[in-house]
Write a protein that holds these residues in place. Structure first.
Motif: not given
Length: 167
Positions: A18-19, A25-29, A59-61
């Protein structure tokens, strides 16, 4: 019957997933808004680019943790094509423990990085650098733990890492 440990592990996996989904999603927006603002209005959000860089790191970690959770992490599995049975299991334990050791070392040195940034008081876009970089020691520490635990658990599949869908 499901044990409490199994329930907790599944719950942690859902939270991780979920995280990651929320972060992507936040990065895309945010990236989309930044593109629109730059191209249509010749402006932008001054804090967006540093925040996007931080979000990519997180996100990578988190992605590495999820990959290790599902035994889908990157691995050099050439040798596993030539060995089978007990030798294959021993090699799996050795390689996972080695990866856990490297991850633990990265966590250790990541603590030093965070300590340097705490002492410097540096911040980007109002966010302290140490807070952004804290994912490095935390993520690698959790990765080391997960890899070490997986070394002593049965593999989810005998398929090579590069082709997990093959029987």
């Amino acid at each position: 019957m499901k044990t409490t440990a199994t329930t907790i592990v599944r719950w942690i996996g859902r939270v991780e997933t979920g995280l990651i989904a929320l972060l992507v999603l936040a990065m895309v927006v945010l990236a989309g808004a930044q593109i629109l603002l730059r191209n249509l209005f010749d402006s932008g959000l001054s804090w967006a680019d540093p925040l996007l860089r931080a979000m990519v790191l997180w996100a990578a970690m988190l992605g590495a943790l999820a990959a290790a959770r599902d035994d889908k992490h990157i691995g050099l599995d050439l040798v596993t094509h030539f060995v089978h049975g007990r030798a294959r299991r021993v090699l799996r334990v050795v390689t996972l423990l080695f990866a856990a050791g490297v991850s633990a070392a990265m966590a250790w040195y990541g603590i030093g990085l965070v300590q340097l940034d705490v002492a410097s008081g540096a911040a980007t876009a109002g966010i302290p650098n140490w807070l952004v970089e804290s994912i490095v020691p935390v993520g690698f520490g959790l990765l080391a733990l997960r890899l070490a635990l997986h070394a002593f658990m049965p593999a989810r599949s005998d398929a090579p890492a590069l082709a997990p869908e093959l029987p």
